[in-house]
Design an enzyme around this catalytic site. Sequence first.
Site, PDB file in Angstrom:
ATOM      1  N   ARG A 323      44.976  43.055  44.991  1.00 47.33           N
ATOM      2  CA  ARG A 323      46.225  43.590  45.348  1.00 47.33           C
ATOM      3  C   ARG A 323      46.004  45.181  45.382  1.00 47.33           C
ATOM      4  O   ARG A 323      46.360  45.760  46.576  1.00 47.33           O
ATOM      5  CB  ARG A 323      47.114  43.183  44.126  1.00 47.33           C
ATOM      6  CG  ARG A 323      47.340  41.929  44.295  1.00 47.33           C
ATOM      7  CD  ARG A 323      48.834  41.510  43.317  1.00 47.33           C
ATOM      8  NE  ARG A 323      49.986  41.790  44.033  1.00 47.33           N
ATOM      9  CZ  ARG A 323      50.605  42.871  43.690  1.00 47.33           C
ATOM     10  NH1 ARG A 323      50.073  43.686  42.653  1.00 47.33           N
ATOM     11  NH2 ARG A 323      51.806  43.193  44.367  1.00 47.33           N
ATOM     12  N   CYS A 354      30.571  46.412  46.647  1.00 50.32           N
ATOM     13  CA  CYS A 354      29.929  47.226  47.328  1.00 50.32           C
ATOM     14  C   CYS A 354      31.075  47.942  48.449  1.00 50.32           C
ATOM     15  O   CYS A 354      30.752  47.732  49.846  1.00 50.32           O
ATOM     16  CB  CYS A 354      28.733  46.912  47.968  1.00 50.32           C
ATOM     17  SG  CYS A 354      27.955  48.017  49.120  1.00 50.32           S
TER      18      CYS A 354
END
Length: 431
Positions: A323, A354
Amino acid sequence: MKLPGHLTVKDGHLYIGRHDCTVLAQEYGTPVYVTDEDRLRENFQRYDSALKKHYEDVQLLYAAKANGNLAVMKVFAELGAGADVFSSGELHLALLAGMEPEKLLFNGSSKTKEDLKLAVEKGVKVSLDSFDELRQLNKIAGDAGKIVEVSFRINPAIDVPTHPKIATGLATSKFGIPADQITDAYRAAMECENVVPVGMHCHIGSQILDVAPFAKAAEVMVKVAGDITALGVRLSFIDIGGGLGIPYRHETEVAPTPEEYADAVLPVFLQGIQKLGIKPQLWVEPGRNLVGDTTVLLTNVNSVKTAHKKFVNVDAGFNLLLRPAMYDSYHEIIVANKADKEAETDYTVTGPICETGDIIAADRKLPMIEDGDILAILDTGAYGYSMSSQYNCRPRCPEVMVAGDRSAVMRRAETVIDIVNTMKKLPWHEK
Ligand SMILES: Cc1ncc(COP(=O)(O)O)c(C=O)c1O
Ligand SMILES: N[C@@H](CCCC[NH3+])C(=O)O
């Protein structure tokens, strides 16, 4: 910080129900989602009774997409809920949870023929989103020798104060049948041999903190109900969707209560149906409001780094809670082992993924943090685990339920082997 009743601070530790979050983190490992079953029940009963105070014939359809854990769905099934299901998978979950097929609505704007076949086989109602779907369902039901009860999803063309990615009832949205095609859609359904139109459906969006748009949607729905009743459609249900938000910012955000929602929407609905002389069941599809605040995501601090700002690197990222990255959403954070300490330093809490955007909270004032601290990310019961992924080959974390003195795993952690096992060696890579 203002906390809901099931979250408390004792001796500097955050508790969920009767459980010390730091002990849960130790026992089950981190990251871990922890849900309070008693809060689930409380949220459901409050919503249900707020609506039933106005109209006895209300059916709650829990929006399974918000949190599809079977244990959660079983709690709601036991309390009498049906479900809004948006895929064959969610339909299976709802049935496995013990929900009755008559209390399920198969929604979606892009269902496959297999989805429609499953709905027909299981005898659940279908909310149709296009003329193509009507034609396909009529054929599939005919081939199976069955009659299917349907609604159309109506696009009420209502603007709502929420994130644009989760406003679903705009005239420009992909969902629903536009106003000028609705009577044609019902007329077409009435001409089908294997489909009976018995309902109407809409959903205007999610995380809405104002009751006015819901009342407006109810007004549109009863107006359409008049038009299609005049065609000869006998409405057994009107489904006004979900969407009532929750206060993610505990200090500043005010969310309407289910009672305020019911007080605004039900009079419009009741006046409308009384005028038409019909008594359809009212269906409501809340997701977030039932599960959002029931859950915390516990995450361990791997390291703290001072660069151009202070970063707190934790073991949960947007692989587990999408979210903030997807909608810039705000979730309160409590340092579970320093819950009584003064928030004095600005930290940016980042996950292990990453991606530069793997930020759970930017520039958040928290007590002094060191590695090994446990952060509790609040209000993660809705669209938390259900939107998680295995990005960076990270197995998903477990989900734990607490109920009174008890706690147990309700979904085990995935392992790397689980991930690898779905992959196949290609026949031309044998050697
Ligand atoms: C059709 C439908 N019903 C119900 C819901 C549940 O919404 P919420 O979790 O905001 O109550 C959604 C999600 O937005 C939805 O798309
Ligand atoms: N996933 C969104 C809500 C959308 C619900 C589905 N229509 C959220 O986390 O806020």
